[in-house]
Scaffold this active site. Structure first.
Site, PDB file in Angstrom:
ATOM      1  N   ASP A 239      -0.718  -3.355  -2.391  1.00 40.79           N
ATOM      2  CA  ASP A 239       0.469  -4.193  -2.183  1.00 40.79           C
ATOM      3  C   ASP A 239       1.712  -3.316  -1.967  1.00 40.79           C
ATOM      4  O   ASP A 239       2.797  -3.807  -1.702  1.00 40.79           O
ATOM      5  CB  ASP A 239       0.662  -5.225  -3.304  1.00 40.79           C
ATOM      6  CG  ASP A 239       0.784  -4.596  -4.682  1.00 40.79           C
ATOM      7  OD1 ASP A 239       0.677  -3.351  -4.801  1.00 40.79           O
ATOM      8  OD2 ASP A 239       0.996  -5.357  -5.652  1.00 40.79           O
ATOM      9  N   SER A 240       1.515  -1.974  -2.034  1.00 46.39           N
ATOM     10  CA  SER A 240       2.577  -1.038  -1.639  1.00 46.39           C
ATOM     11  C   SER A 240       2.960  -1.270  -0.186  1.00 46.39           C
ATOM     12  O   SER A 240       4.013  -0.812   0.254  1.00 46.39           O
ATOM     13  CB  SER A 240       2.110   0.405  -1.838  1.00 46.39           C
ATOM     14  OG  SER A 240       0.893   0.630  -1.159  1.00 46.39           O
TER      15      SER A 240
ATOM     16  N   ASP B 246      -5.677  -5.294  -2.977  1.00 38.24           N
ATOM     17  CA  ASP B 246      -4.822  -5.567  -4.143  1.00 38.24           C
ATOM     18  C   ASP B 246      -4.547  -7.061  -4.273  1.00 38.24           C
ATOM     19  O   ASP B 246      -4.198  -7.707  -3.276  1.00 38.24           O
ATOM     20  CB  ASP B 246      -3.462  -4.879  -3.930  1.00 38.24           C
ATOM     21  CG  ASP B 246      -3.225  -3.737  -4.886  1.00 38.24           C
ATOM     22  OD1 ASP B 246      -3.943  -3.623  -5.902  1.00 38.24           O
ATOM     23  OD2 ASP B 246      -2.310  -2.947  -4.614  1.00 38.24           O
TER      24      ASP B 246
ATOM     25  N   LYS C  87      -8.345  -5.494  -6.577  1.00 38.57           N
ATOM     26  CA  LYS C  87      -7.771  -4.647  -7.646  1.00 38.57           C
ATOM     27  C   LYS C  87      -6.707  -5.456  -8.360  1.00 38.57           C
ATOM     28  O   LYS C  87      -5.910  -6.136  -7.706  1.00 38.57           O
ATOM     29  CB  LYS C  87      -7.172  -3.359  -7.075  1.00 38.57           C
ATOM     30  CG  LYS C  87      -6.439  -2.510  -8.130  1.00 38.57           C
ATOM     31  CD  LYS C  87      -6.162  -1.089  -7.655  1.00 38.57           C
ATOM     32  CE  LYS C  87      -4.959  -0.931  -6.794  1.00 38.57           C
ATOM     33  NZ  LYS C  87      -3.665  -1.360  -7.397  1.00 38.57           N
TER      34      LYS C  87
ATOM     35  N   GLU D 178      -3.771  -5.288 -11.669  1.00 36.72           N
ATOM     36  CA  GLU D 178      -3.037  -4.419 -12.591  1.00 36.72           C
ATOM     37  C   GLU D 178      -3.097  -4.976 -14.008  1.00 36.72           C
ATOM     38  O   GLU D 178      -2.926  -6.183 -14.211  1.00 36.72           O
ATOM     39  CB  GLU D 178      -1.561  -4.307 -12.148  1.00 36.72           C
ATOM     40  CG  GLU D 178      -1.404  -3.586 -10.818  1.00 36.72           C
ATOM     41  CD  GLU D 178       0.049  -3.345 -10.423  1.00 36.72           C
ATOM     42  OE1 GLU D 178       0.963  -3.560 -11.249  1.00 36.72           O
ATOM     43  OE2 GLU D 178       0.261  -2.932  -9.270  1.00 36.72           O
TER      44      GLU D 178
ATOM     45  N   GLU E 188      -2.308   5.216 -13.028  1.00 33.82           N
ATOM     46  CA  GLU E 188      -1.094   5.646 -12.304  1.00 33.82           C
ATOM     47  C   GLU E 188      -0.010   6.132 -13.266  1.00 33.82           C
ATOM     48  O   GLU E 188       0.223   5.524 -14.330  1.00 33.82           O
ATOM     49  CB  GLU E 188      -0.552   4.454 -11.481  1.00 33.82           C
ATOM     50  CG  GLU E 188       0.723   4.807 -10.729  1.00 33.82           C
ATOM     51  CD  GLU E 188       1.119   3.826  -9.642  1.00 33.82           C
ATOM     52  OE1 GLU E 188       0.411   2.813  -9.432  1.00 33.82           O
ATOM     53  OE2 GLU E 188       2.160   4.082  -8.999  1.00 33.82           O
TER      54      GLU E 188
END
Ligand code: KIV
Length: 263
Positions: free
Chosen positions: A44-45, A83, A112, A114, A181
């Site tokens: 999602d970056s 993501d 993915k 978080e 991260e």
């Protein structure tokens, strides 16, 4: 052509060979990256480096699905992780509906999400419904507004213990691997040693089971800021700007197109 990885071969790689993961957001770059890497992350970056936003929080599921389809089209032989964006996995039901959309509407191999112990139930629910999940612990970019900035983790004994707990919870819930991260290198090493699944680092030192970078960072294309953990393998921005300046100059002086570019 390299053999496409699976969750089984990714798990088996732990301790044998470091895994190479990189982000991609489109077919063009996915095709260029594919021969060198093991896994592609449609992160999602993309909301920052592709869409120009200040953080990842406004990325939408539709956006992730659109870009994941482009990446799968360009890299048909790569293991692709998509993501799940902010706010799309707050409950088990919502997470499953959204993860199912990703699996039904794209060829992504995994999603993915978080979070650590707090997301264990959600990961378990997804995995038990046939969704392969990559975890993401440590600095969580989707928490940037909630935490008031990007905070490196693992600086205290308490943070170290909680990271190890997170990793174990993510593993026990059935994730086949996880990203770690923005964590002190010695702590990331301990986290990686505390689980059987691969732990892929970004800003987490070398003693983990693989590395991930954002492609536009490592190619030097993203100029707004450069985190300490990024190595620019080429100065992409300068190369692109020089090429464009040459093109513009040749158009203005009528040096382009030449005979060989003309029908
Ligand atoms: O969105 C992303 O690109 C990521 C990486 C930073 C791991 O989550």
């Amino acid at each position: 052509m390299n053999k496409k990885m699976t969750i089984t071969s990714i798990k088996k790689a732990k301790g044998l060979k470091p895994l190479v993961m990189i982000t991609a957001y489109d077919a063009l770059f996915a095709k260029l990256l594919e021969p060198s890497i093991d896994m592609i992350l449609v992160g999602d970056s993309l909301n920052m480096s592709f869409a120009g936003k200040v953080d990842t929080l406004s990325a939408t599921l539709d956006q992730m699905i659109y870009h994941t389809n482009a990446v799968c089209q360009g890299a048909k032989n790569s293991f692709v992780v998509c993501d799940m964006p902010f706010g799309t996995y707050t409950t088990k039901k919502q997470a499953l509906n959204n993860a199912m959309r990703i699996f039904q509407e794209t060829n992504a191999d995994s999603v993915k999400i978080e979070g650590g112990s707090d997301k264990a139930e959600i990961i378990e629910h997804l995995v038990s419904n046939g969704i392969a999940v990559c975890g993401h612990i440590g600095l969580l970019p989707q928490s940037v507004r909630g935490e008031g900035g990007y905070k490196i983790k693992g600086k205290t004994q308490e943070e170290k213990e909680s990271l190890v707990e997170d990793a174990k919870a993510v593993e026990t819930s059935g994730a086949f691997c996880m990203v770690i991260e923005g964590v002190k290198a010695d702590v990331a090493k301990e986290v990686a040693q505390s689980v059987q699944v691969p732990v892929i680092g970004i800003g987490a030192g070398k003693d983990v089971d693989g590395q991930v970078l954002v492609f536009s960072d490592m190619l030097g294309l993203f100029e707004d800021f450069t985190p300490k953990f990024v190595k620019k393998y080429i100065d992409g921005a300068s190369l692109v700007k020089d090429a464009l300046s040459s093109y513009a100059q040749e158009v203005r002086t009528k040096k382009f197109p030449k005979e060989e570019h003309t029908y």
